[in-house]
Design a protein around this motif. Structure first.
Motif, mmCIF file in Angstrom:
data_model
loop_
_atom_site.group_PDB
_atom_site.id
_atom_site.type_symbol
_atom_site.label_atom_id
_atom_site.label_comp_id
_atom_site.label_asym_id
_atom_site.label_seq_id
_atom_site.Cartn_x
_atom_site.Cartn_y
_atom_site.Cartn_z
ATOM 1 N N MET A 110 23.341 44.400 32.214
ATOM 2 C CA MET A 110 23.532 43.891 30.789
ATOM 3 C C MET A 110 24.186 42.697 30.660
ATOM 4 O O MET A 110 25.237 42.398 31.313
ATOM 5 C CB MET A 110 24.268 44.874 29.844
ATOM 6 N N LEU A 111 23.577 41.751 30.293
ATOM 7 C CA LEU A 111 24.314 40.409 29.889
ATOM 8 C C LEU A 111 25.341 40.142 29.105
ATOM 9 O O LEU A 111 25.033 40.855 28.199
ATOM 10 C CB LEU A 111 23.104 39.375 29.564
ATOM 11 N N VAL A 112 26.442 40.094 29.356
ATOM 12 C CA VAL A 112 27.647 39.906 28.427
ATOM 13 C C VAL A 112 28.204 38.573 28.263
ATOM 14 O O VAL A 112 28.616 37.889 29.312
ATOM 15 C CB VAL A 112 28.613 40.855 28.835
ATOM 16 N N GLU A 113 28.216 37.900 27.137
ATOM 17 C CA GLU A 113 28.584 36.744 26.793
ATOM 18 C C GLU A 113 30.055 36.462 27.210
ATOM 19 O O GLU A 113 30.514 35.087 27.438
ATOM 20 C CB GLU A 113 28.199 36.015 25.426
ATOM 21 N N SER A 114 31.020 37.395 26.809
ATOM 22 C CA SER A 114 32.361 37.010 26.808
ATOM 23 C C SER A 114 32.958 38.270 27.699
ATOM 24 O O SER A 114 32.512 39.282 27.824
ATOM 25 C CB SER A 114 32.686 37.419 25.475
ATOM 26 N N MET A 117 27.968 36.627 32.022
ATOM 27 C CA MET A 117 28.031 37.331 33.252
ATOM 28 C C MET A 117 27.149 38.871 33.084
ATOM 29 O O MET A 117 26.927 39.438 31.915
ATOM 30 C CB MET A 117 29.319 37.651 33.919
ATOM 31 N N ASN A 118 26.436 39.030 34.167
ATOM 32 C CA ASN A 118 25.856 40.480 34.165
ATOM 33 C C ASN A 118 26.909 41.743 34.500
ATOM 34 O O ASN A 118 27.223 41.325 35.692
ATOM 35 C CB ASN A 118 24.388 40.361 35.151
ATOM 36 N N ILE A 119 26.489 42.599 33.929
ATOM 37 C CA ILE A 119 27.526 43.947 34.244
ATOM 38 C C ILE A 119 26.564 45.146 34.469
ATOM 39 O O ILE A 119 25.747 45.342 33.999
ATOM 40 C CB ILE A 119 28.316 44.153 32.966
ATOM 41 N N LEU A 120 26.899 45.932 35.477
ATOM 42 C CA LEU A 120 26.320 46.932 35.780
ATOM 43 C C LEU A 120 26.507 48.096 34.840
ATOM 44 O O LEU A 120 27.992 48.393 34.770
ATOM 45 C CB LEU A 120 26.640 47.319 37.283
ATOM 46 N N ILE A 121 25.443 48.792 34.273
ATOM 47 C CA ILE A 121 25.535 49.921 33.340
ATOM 48 C C ILE A 121 25.112 51.253 34.015
ATOM 49 O O ILE A 121 23.906 50.941 34.447
ATOM 50 C CB ILE A 121 25.066 49.590 31.926
ATOM 51 N N SER A 122 25.804 52.231 34.004
ATOM 52 C CA SER A 122 25.134 53.238 34.451
ATOM 53 C C SER A 122 25.301 54.709 33.493
ATOM 54 O O SER A 122 26.308 54.617 32.901
ATOM 55 C CB SER A 122 25.956 54.022 35.694
#
Length: 129
Positions: free
Chosen positions: A20-24, A1-6
């Motif tokens: 950022m792509l996070v696998e878990s 899943m893609n997570i928004l980083i600020s």
């Protein structure tokens, strides 16, 4: 899943934002910081732009208004930057918030959702102190 980083300042101003792509859906704070730093160093090393805009300042760089300027265009060592970032977190150089909850320990496990927002809140050192 893609997570928004600020990247944010204490007053809530967003200074940088990316996905950022996070696998878990579960990872430790240390894994989260490592993944973020690794991604930004790899992106920088591929392009070698004039300025590096990352979580922590490389030792060979000076802080400018546009980011960190390396004295000569060069690759940044991922392992060194990860070490600096993990150390800075432990010394309260920045905070990490996941869905507005502050994370406090490197081994703390975080559960992420598709809608999770991660904020790295950089603390600015006081001048004259």
């Amino acid at each position: 899943m893609n997570i928004l980083i600020s990247d944010e300042l204490l007053n809530g101003t967003v200074t940088n934002q990316f996905e950022m792509l996070v696998e878990s859906d579960q990872l430790t704070v240390a894994e989260l910081i490592t993944k973020r730093v690794t991604l930004e160093i790899e992106n920088y090393n591929k392009r070698l732009p004039d300025y590096f805009n990352g979580l922590v300042q490389p030792k060979e760089a000076e802080r400018t208004l546009n980011g960190y300027k390396l004295k000569a265009k060069q690759l940044i060592d991922v392992e060194k930057q990860v070490y600096i970032a993990l150390s800075a977190f432990q010394k309260n150089g920045f905070f990490v918030l996941v869905d507005n909850e502050q994370l406090e320990e490197l081994d703390q496990v975080v559960t992420l959702k598709n809608t999770s927002k991660i904020a790295f809140v950089k603390l600015t050192p006081l001048v004259g102190g």
